[in-house]
Every structure is written in structure tokens, then in C-alpha cells.
Design a protein around this motif. Structure first.
Motif, PDB file in Angstrom:
ATOM      1  N   ARG A 127      70.624  43.209  47.430  1.00  0.00           N
ATOM      2  CA  ARG A 127      71.344  44.384  47.910  1.00  0.00           C
ATOM      3  C   ARG A 127      72.699  44.453  47.210  1.00  0.00           C
ATOM      4  O   ARG A 127      73.263  43.440  46.833  1.00  0.00           O
ATOM      5  CB  ARG A 127      71.530  44.311  49.420  1.00  0.00           C
ATOM      6  N   PHE A 128      73.217  45.671  47.023  1.00  0.00           N
ATOM      7  CA  PHE A 128      74.524  45.791  46.381  1.00  0.00           C
ATOM      8  C   PHE A 128      75.308  46.959  46.964  1.00  0.00           C
ATOM      9  O   PHE A 128      74.769  47.820  47.662  1.00  0.00           O
ATOM     10  CB  PHE A 128      74.395  45.931  44.863  1.00  0.00           C
ATOM     11  N   MET A 129      76.585  46.963  46.641  1.00  0.00           N
ATOM     12  CA  MET A 129      77.521  47.998  47.057  1.00  0.00           C
ATOM     13  C   MET A 129      78.466  48.232  45.889  1.00  0.00           C
ATOM     14  O   MET A 129      78.882  47.291  45.233  1.00  0.00           O
ATOM     15  CB  MET A 129      78.290  47.498  48.288  1.00  0.00           C
ATOM     16  N   HIS A 130      78.783  49.485  45.619  1.00  0.00           N
ATOM     17  CA  HIS A 130      79.724  49.819  44.555  1.00  0.00           C
ATOM     18  C   HIS A 130      80.830  50.697  45.141  1.00  0.00           C
ATOM     19  O   HIS A 130      80.542  51.680  45.835  1.00  0.00           O
ATOM     20  CB  HIS A 130      79.038  50.573  43.411  1.00  0.00           C
ATOM     21  N   ARG A 131      82.091  50.345  44.866  1.00  0.00           N
ATOM     22  CA  ARG A 131      83.231  51.135  45.325  1.00  0.00           C
ATOM     23  C   ARG A 131      84.043  51.594  44.115  1.00  0.00           C
ATOM     24  O   ARG A 131      84.396  50.787  43.258  1.00  0.00           O
ATOM     25  CB  ARG A 131      84.127  50.328  46.258  1.00  0.00           C
ATOM     26  N   HIS A 132      84.341  52.886  44.093  1.00  0.00           N
ATOM     27  CA  HIS A 132      85.152  53.492  43.035  1.00  0.00           C
ATOM     28  C   HIS A 132      86.423  54.024  43.696  1.00  0.00           C
ATOM     29  O   HIS A 132      86.360  54.766  44.674  1.00  0.00           O
ATOM     30  CB  HIS A 132      84.385  54.629  42.363  1.00  0.00           C
ATOM     31  N   THR A 133      87.585  53.631  43.168  1.00  0.00           N
ATOM     32  CA  THR A 133      88.874  54.042  43.729  1.00  0.00           C
ATOM     33  C   THR A 133      89.737  54.636  42.625  1.00  0.00           C
ATOM     34  O   THR A 133      89.820  54.073  41.537  1.00  0.00           O
ATOM     35  CB  THR A 133      89.625  52.832  44.342  1.00  0.00           C
ATOM     36  N   VAL A 134      90.370  55.759  42.934  1.00  0.00           N
ATOM     37  CA  VAL A 134      91.313  56.387  42.016  1.00  0.00           C
ATOM     38  C   VAL A 134      92.584  56.683  42.806  1.00  0.00           C
ATOM     39  O   VAL A 134      92.529  57.306  43.868  1.00  0.00           O
ATOM     40  CB  VAL A 134      90.771  57.712  41.425  1.00  0.00           C
ATOM     41  N   GLN A 135      93.726  56.206  42.306  1.00  0.00           N
ATOM     42  CA  GLN A 135      95.010  56.516  42.922  1.00  0.00           C
ATOM     43  C   GLN A 135      95.836  57.324  41.943  1.00  0.00           C
ATOM     44  O   GLN A 135      95.976  56.951  40.786  1.00  0.00           O
ATOM     45  CB  GLN A 135      95.771  55.245  43.300  1.00  0.00           C
ATOM     46  N   THR A 136      96.383  58.434  42.431  1.00  0.00           N
ATOM     47  CA  THR A 136      97.206  59.324  41.619  1.00  0.00           C
ATOM     48  C   THR A 136      98.578  59.432  42.259  1.00  0.00           C
ATOM     49  O   THR A 136      98.678  59.811  43.428  1.00  0.00           O
ATOM     50  CB  THR A 136      96.554  60.722  41.538  1.00  0.00           C
ATOM     51  N   PRO A 137      99.637  59.102  41.527  1.00  0.00           N
ATOM     52  CA  PRO A 137     100.977  59.234  42.107  1.00  0.00           C
ATOM     53  C   PRO A 137     101.366  60.701  42.265  1.00  0.00           C
ATOM     54  O   PRO A 137     100.923  61.552  41.500  1.00  0.00           O
ATOM     55  CB  PRO A 137     101.886  58.522  41.108  1.00  0.00           C
ATOM     56  N   THR A 138     102.171  60.977  43.271  1.00  0.00           N
ATOM     57  CA  THR A 138     102.734  62.306  43.478  1.00  0.00           C
ATOM     58  C   THR A 138     104.255  62.171  43.436  1.00  0.00           C
ATOM     59  O   THR A 138     104.770  61.069  43.274  1.00  0.00           O
ATOM     60  CB  THR A 138     102.295  62.895  44.833  1.00  0.00           C
TER      61      THR A 138
END
Length: 174
Positions: free
Chosen positions: A46-57
Motif C-alpha cells: 500500500r502507498f500514499m503520495h502527498r504533494h504540497t505547494v506553498q506560495t508566499p503572499t
């Protein structure tokens, strides 16, 4: 004599430059943008994938997370954080969808006041029910006390409250 004066002036200017550089380096740094991908798997395949994007304001950031499981389930979350320097208020909102499809929203704020600070949080669950909490803190430096007033309303609409007073005498908590 001229050389000594020039050397002293140069040394003074250099020391001022060092102080400015030190002052700049101690300031809080602004959040930066980034992208992160993490995949985890188990021995059972079994697997899990997490994608995160942070954009400064201008006054904070926006962070988006997407989670996908091996069975095709997905969840997502977006967090917006902003600090208003004029009102000394930090505001954080989050909304998302869980793996089971339920949605939620959360609003948080914290504000520094003349006497202490206030915090508020409101959470709406997947069924649309809302719960909230407010915390008001007053610090009395002369009396060496901290008074925290907490008011919370649960998902059934019942309100609960408490007042906590702490005394700090002689450098320790009483």
C-alpha cells in the motif's frame, strides 16, 4: 594626523555597516515558496503520495496539499495565513476534503492586545455543524497575574466557559 583621522573614520563607517548587517539578519524572515512530494509505502504494497505547494503572499502564504492513496482516494487541504501588522492580527483559514469525502473549514485568529491577547477559532465539520472557541488573556504585570477567560460552543450548540487565573510571584508560578 590626516591618516589617523581617515583610519578612524573608516573604522567607524565599517562598524556602522556591521551593525546594520546584524540588525537585518535578526529580523524575522519572510516565508518562502516551495514544492514538496512525499511518497510512503508499506510492506503490504500500500502507498500514499502527498504533494504540497506553498506560495508566499505579501503578508503570509498559501499552502495547498493533495493526498492520494494507492486505492485512488484523494484528499486536499488549502491553508491561507496572513498577518496584519497594523492590527497585530494573525489570521489562518483552512478548508479541505477528507479521504471519505467529508468537507471542513476552520478559521483562526490571534490578536495581541494592550493587556495580553485574544484567540478565536471556528470549525465547521462535514455535516455543517459549527463549533467555536474564544480565549481572552489579560496579563496584570503589577499584580503578577495572568487571567484567561475561555468560552466554547460545541457542535450541539451548548456553551461552556472557564476562567483560569495564574499568579507569578518571585519569578515562579504559584
Amino acid at each position: 594626523m590626516k591618516n589617523k583621522t581617515g583610519i578612524i573614520a573608516l573604522a567607524l563607517m565599517a562598524s556602522l555597516g556591521v551593525n546594520v548587517a546584524l540588525a537585518d539578519s535578526t529580523r524575522a524572515t519572510k516565508r518562502t515558496g516551495f514544492t514538496s512530494d512525499i511518497t510512503r509505502s508499506t510492506g503490504a504494497g500500500r502507498f500514499m503520495h502527498r504533494h504540497t505547494v506553498q506560495t508566499p503572499t505579501a503578508n503570509g502564504f498559501v499552502r495547498k496539499h493533495t493526498l492520494e492513496t494507492g486505492s485512488g482516494q484523494t484528499a486536499n487541504r488549502q491553508v491561507n495565513l496572513e498577518y496584519d501588522q497594523d492590527t497585530r492580527t494573525l489570521t489562518r483559514s483552512a478548508e479541505g476534503e477528507r479521504l471519505n469525502g467529508a468537507t471542513y473549514t476552520t478559521q483562526r485568529s490571534a490578536q495581541k492586545t494592550q493587556e495580553g491577547y485574544t484567540k478565536q477559532v471556528t470549525h465547521t465539520n462535514g455535516q455543517g455543524a459549527e463549533a467555536s472557541k474564544q480565549v481572552d488573556v489579560i496579563v496584570d504585570k503589577e499584580a503578577k497575574t495572568l487571567t484567561k477567560t475561555i468560552t466554547a460552543t460545541d457542535y450541539q450548540g451548548e456553551t461552556h466557559s472557564a476562567v483560569v487565573v495564574r499568579s507569578y510571584q518571585g519569578g515562579g508560578q504559584e
